[in-house]
Design a protein around this motif. Structure first.
Motif, PDB file in Angstrom:
ATOM      1  N   GLY A   1       0.795  -1.234   0.000  1.00 29.59           N
ATOM      2  CA  GLY A   1       0.000   0.000   0.000  1.00 29.59           C
ATOM      3  C   GLY A   1       0.813   1.262   0.000  1.00 29.59           C
ATOM      4  O   GLY A   1       0.378   2.297   0.542  1.00 29.59           O
ATOM      5  N   LEU A   2       2.017   1.224  -0.592  1.00 31.16           N
ATOM      6  CA  LEU A   2       2.852   2.413  -0.628  1.00 31.16           C
ATOM      7  C   LEU A   2       2.306   3.440  -1.619  1.00 31.16           C
ATOM      8  O   LEU A   2       1.639   3.092  -2.597  1.00 31.16           O
ATOM      9  CB  LEU A   2       4.288   2.044  -1.022  1.00 31.16           C
ATOM     10  CG  LEU A   2       5.038   1.084  -0.091  1.00 31.16           C
ATOM     11  CD1 LEU A   2       6.474   0.913  -0.565  1.00 31.16           C
ATOM     12  CD2 LEU A   2       5.010   1.569   1.350  1.00 31.16           C
ATOM     13  N   SER A   3       2.617   4.696  -1.370  1.00 35.53           N
ATOM     14  CA  SER A   3       2.210   5.768  -2.282  1.00 35.53           C
ATOM     15  C   SER A   3       3.102   5.771  -3.514  1.00 35.53           C
ATOM     16  O   SER A   3       4.158   5.118  -3.541  1.00 35.53           O
ATOM     17  CB  SER A   3       2.299   7.123  -1.579  1.00 35.53           C
ATOM     18  OG  SER A   3       3.664   7.442  -1.300  1.00 35.53           O
ATOM     19  N   VAL A   4       2.704   6.544  -4.515  1.00 31.78           N
ATOM     20  CA  VAL A   4       3.496   6.636  -5.744  1.00 31.78           C
ATOM     21  C   VAL A   4       4.884   7.173  -5.435  1.00 31.78           C
ATOM     22  O   VAL A   4       5.897   6.681  -5.964  1.00 31.78           O
ATOM     23  CB  VAL A   4       2.770   7.524  -6.789  1.00 31.78           C
ATOM     24  CG1 VAL A   4       3.668   7.770  -7.993  1.00 31.78           C
ATOM     25  CG2 VAL A   4       1.465   6.883  -7.216  1.00 31.78           C
ATOM     26  N   ARG A   5       4.964   8.160  -4.569  1.00 32.44           N
ATOM     27  CA  ARG A   5       6.268   8.727  -4.224  1.00 32.44           C
ATOM     28  C   ARG A   5       7.147   7.708  -3.528  1.00 32.44           C
ATOM     29  O   ARG A   5       8.353   7.580  -3.827  1.00 32.44           O
ATOM     30  CB  ARG A   5       6.075   9.958  -3.326  1.00 32.44           C
ATOM     31  CG  ARG A   5       7.386  10.631  -2.920  1.00 32.44           C
ATOM     32  CD  ARG A   5       7.119  11.825  -2.012  1.00 32.44           C
ATOM     33  NE  ARG A   5       6.448  11.408  -0.783  1.00 32.44           N
ATOM     34  CZ  ARG A   5       7.092  10.870   0.262  1.00 32.44           C
ATOM     35  NH1 ARG A   5       8.401  10.660   0.206  1.00 32.44           N
ATOM     36  NH2 ARG A   5       6.434  10.547   1.362  1.00 32.44           N
ATOM     37  N   GLU A   6       6.551   6.930  -2.615  1.00 32.81           N
ATOM     38  CA  GLU A   6       7.338   5.929  -1.888  1.00 32.81           C
ATOM     39  C   GLU A   6       7.806   4.807  -2.810  1.00 32.81           C
ATOM     40  O   GLU A   6       8.938   4.307  -2.684  1.00 32.81           O
ATOM     41  CB  GLU A   6       6.505   5.364  -0.740  1.00 32.81           C
ATOM     42  CG  GLU A   6       6.247   6.378   0.372  1.00 32.81           C
ATOM     43  CD  GLU A   6       5.231   5.898   1.390  1.00 32.81           C
ATOM     44  OE1 GLU A   6       5.333   6.285   2.565  1.00 32.81           O
ATOM     45  OE2 GLU A   6       4.320   5.124   1.004  1.00 32.81           O
ATOM     46  N   VAL A   7       6.933   4.419  -3.757  1.00 29.70           N
ATOM     47  CA  VAL A   7       7.332   3.395  -4.722  1.00 29.70           C
ATOM     48  C   VAL A   7       8.474   3.908  -5.588  1.00 29.70           C
ATOM     49  O   VAL A   7       9.431   3.186  -5.890  1.00 29.70           O
ATOM     50  CB  VAL A   7       6.130   2.962  -5.580  1.00 29.70           C
ATOM     51  CG1 VAL A   7       6.573   2.049  -6.718  1.00 29.70           C
ATOM     52  CG2 VAL A   7       5.077   2.267  -4.729  1.00 29.70           C
ATOM     53  N   ARG A   8       8.378   5.144  -5.993  1.00 27.41           N
ATOM     54  CA  ARG A   8       9.445   5.732  -6.816  1.00 27.41           C
ATOM     55  C   ARG A   8      10.772   5.727  -6.078  1.00 27.41           C
ATOM     56  O   ARG A   8      11.818   5.379  -6.631  1.00 27.41           O
ATOM     57  CB  ARG A   8       9.059   7.162  -7.192  1.00 27.41           C
ATOM     58  CG  ARG A   8      10.145   7.896  -7.986  1.00 27.41           C
ATOM     59  CD  ARG A   8       9.685   9.300  -8.366  1.00 27.41           C
ATOM     60  NE  ARG A   8       9.428  10.125  -7.197  1.00 27.41           N
ATOM     61  CZ  ARG A   8      10.376  10.750  -6.485  1.00 27.41           C
ATOM     62  NH1 ARG A   8      11.651  10.607  -6.827  1.00 27.41           N
ATOM     63  NH2 ARG A   8      10.057  11.481  -5.444  1.00 27.41           N
TER      64      ARG A   8
ATOM     65  N   GLY B   1      10.440   6.108 -12.331  1.00 24.98           N
ATOM     66  CA  GLY B   1       9.851   7.449 -12.321  1.00 24.98           C
ATOM     67  C   GLY B   1       8.380   7.444 -11.921  1.00 24.98           C
ATOM     68  O   GLY B   1       7.662   6.450 -12.078  1.00 24.98           O
ATOM     69  N   LYS B   2       7.931   8.588 -11.408  1.00 29.58           N
ATOM     70  CA  LYS B   2       6.556   8.724 -10.933  1.00 29.58           C
ATOM     71  C   LYS B   2       5.539   8.445 -12.042  1.00 29.58           C
ATOM     72  O   LYS B   2       4.560   7.730 -11.836  1.00 29.58           O
ATOM     73  CB  LYS B   2       6.364  10.134 -10.385  1.00 29.58           C
ATOM     74  CG  LYS B   2       4.978  10.427  -9.873  1.00 29.58           C
ATOM     75  CD  LYS B   2       4.902  11.865  -9.359  1.00 29.58           C
ATOM     76  CE  LYS B   2       3.472  12.198  -8.922  1.00 29.58           C
ATOM     77  NZ  LYS B   2       3.367  13.606  -8.457  1.00 29.58           N
TER      78      LYS B   2
END
Length: 513
Positions: A22-29, A35-36
């Motif tokens: 459940g990580l956010s896009v920023r955390e996954v990046r 890239g986002k």
């Protein structure tokens, strides 16, 4: 192959971190170095084809790649359903619509449809078959391209047989290519502005921008980066609420739409009407309207719709409403306030508040009114006068020293002078003729009239005779003549000459001639 597996491992990791942790896009990046934008795209693609996490074990890397990114050159036969590409092309002109959104809708309808890459490639192949101007994607209600057609149409004066050339104004909306044309007598600023007003009435609304070529009527300084817009053209844009975006120098795509419209109008209007004779501009415009109606009703082969259809579905709903009043043509002029607190517009002089002496003001003038602005604020408004070299003055604009003389007029002053005598009348006429502004002459004449109280009308008339003779036609000169008694010689009655004195030392008048 190794690179592909490495790429697929990244994508699997993006999906795992997104769905399992459940990580956010920023955390996954930050965790993967992807890239986002790519993170969002991978997640959206997987969502469309129904893959979340965990990925079923039977789906290997190659199958996952095929599902997510079908290669552009990969042909899977004719069994897959294809979207209506004309509809896709039309939808892309709506604000906020992208190929990704349309692909998602396509895959929702056809589960086994093409992957995103193949979808984009097939659309690109279809789009290449369109005319060059149709390939450009213009947002609905966004731009109106405007220009003059190069050729003219002769109009014969039925009374004299003289031939006048009419010019053709052409406008086309970007999204629908909906076209408008109108004949005008010239390509000057008044006709340019009038044609725009009629075009907006024809469209029933206003686009966000007008894109003219760098023509002199609308653009004062052709430039790639900072073109100057004519003040009257900008006034029109402010009234209707659109922006002027001049076509950039050496950027043919900026004006491709209107050039295509000009070409179509040349073929379907000028070509069709070439053998007809016209005897008035109204008659020509009636024929032009019929030709333009045919252009807009014609079904375009590739798009399978007419300009009328596209206008109704795309541009018309996106146009802004017309203002409550039509634009009234006005021109602008920058003026410097003269020492008499008046400015000159079309050889007539109009007053501004006295405090603005020698300031620069902007004059906006229509057929009926003159408006004057200083630093963007309206400071005066006058009824327009066509009388050359005369003044229109508002009493409140006068300085206090002038305002108390406002009830005087040249005729009244001359009547008062005539009561004193013919010399005073001639003096007043000379004063008012010499002064650059009436109020300045009024002040001198009223000052001279006030001398009656101190010296009487006879002496004033005598002083006026002397002033006229020596051309001393000012209040100060007349007052000095009276103060020094120089008027007395002119006040003596004309008596008959006495008998001449005869003496050897008197030479007589003849000696000096």
């Amino acid at each position: 192959m190794a690179g592909m597996r490495m790429s697929m491992r990244k994508i699997r990791e993006v999906l795992r971190l997104t769905h399992e942790l459940g990580l956010s896009v920023r955390e996954v990046r930050e965790a993967t170095g992807v890239g986002k934008t790519a993170v969002c795209e991978y997640v959206n693609r997987a969502k469309v084809i129904g893959i979340t996490w965990p990925i079923p074990p039977e789906i290997g890397d190659a199958e996952l790649e095929r599902l997510l990114f079908t290669p552009a050159g990969f042909h899977e036969g004719s069994t897959k359903s294809l979207p209506d590409w004309a509809k896709v092309h039309e939808e892309l002109k709506r604000r906020g619509v992208t190929l990704m959104i349309l692909w998602e809708e396509y895959r929702a309808a056809y589960i086994d449809g093409h992957g995103y890459s193949r979808f984009c490639a097939l659309y690109g192949e279809w789009r290449k078959r369109l005319a060059p101007t149709m390939r450009q994607t213009h947002m609905a209600g966004d731009k109106l391209f405007v220009d003059w057609a190069g050729d003219t149409v002769p109009i014969i004066d039925a009374m004299t047989g003289e031939v006048h050339e009419a010019h053709l104004f052409v406008a086309a909306l970007g999204a629908s290519s909906y076209t408008y044309a109108e004949a005008r007598w010239s390509e000057t600023l008044p006709d340019w502005i009038g044609a725009h007003v009629n075009a907006f009435d024809f469209l029933g609304g206003v686009p966000k921008a007008a894109v003219p070529d760098n023509l002199k009527a609308g653009i004062t300084k052709p430039s790639r980066y900072e073109p100057g817009v004519n003040r009257t053209y900008q006034d029109l844009a402010d009234h209707y609420g659109f922006v002027v975006l001049p076509a950039r120098v050496r950027r043919p795509r900026d004006k491709a739409k209107v050039e295509a419209a000009v070409g179509i109008v040349s073929r379907f209007v000028l070509g069709k009407l070439r053998n007809r004779r016209f005897f008035s501009l109204a008659e020509l415009n009636e024929a032009v309207r019929e030709c333009v109606a045919s252009i807009n009703a014609k079904v375009m082969k590739q798009l399978k719709q007419s300009r009328n259809d596209l206008f109704a579905s795309l541009d018309r709903p996106a146009l802004k409403g017309l203002p409550s009043e039509r634009y009234q043509y006005a021109e602008w002029k920058r003026c410097t306030v003269a020492p008499d607190y008046h400015v000159e517009v079309d050889d007539h002089y109009y007053s501004v508040p006295f405090a603005l002496l020698r300031e620069t003001v902007d004059a906006r003038f229509t057929d009926s009114t003159i408006e004057l602005f200083h630093n963007g604020k309206r400071i005066a408004s006058h009824v327009r006068s066509r009388i050359a070299h005369k003044h229109t003055t508002i009493p409140e604009h006068m300085p206090s020293s002038h305002r108390r003389y406002a009830e005087w007029s040249p005729a009244r002053l001359l009547r008062e002078a005539e009561k004193i005598g013919p010399a005073t009348l001639a003096l007043f006429e000379a004063i008012m003729k010499a002064k650059p502004h009436p109020e300045q002459g009024f002040r001198s004449c009223l000052g001279i009239l006030s001398l009656v109280k101190s010296y009487g009308p006879q002496r004033l008339e005598a002083a006026a005779k002397r002033g006229n003779d020596i051309r001393a036609t000012t209040y100060g000169s007349i007052k000095s003549i009276l103060h020094n008694g120089l008027d007395r010689a002119f006040a003596k009655p004309n008596l008959p000459d006495a008998s001449p004195i005869r003496h050897a030392n008197i030479r007589g008048r003849g000696y000096y001639h």
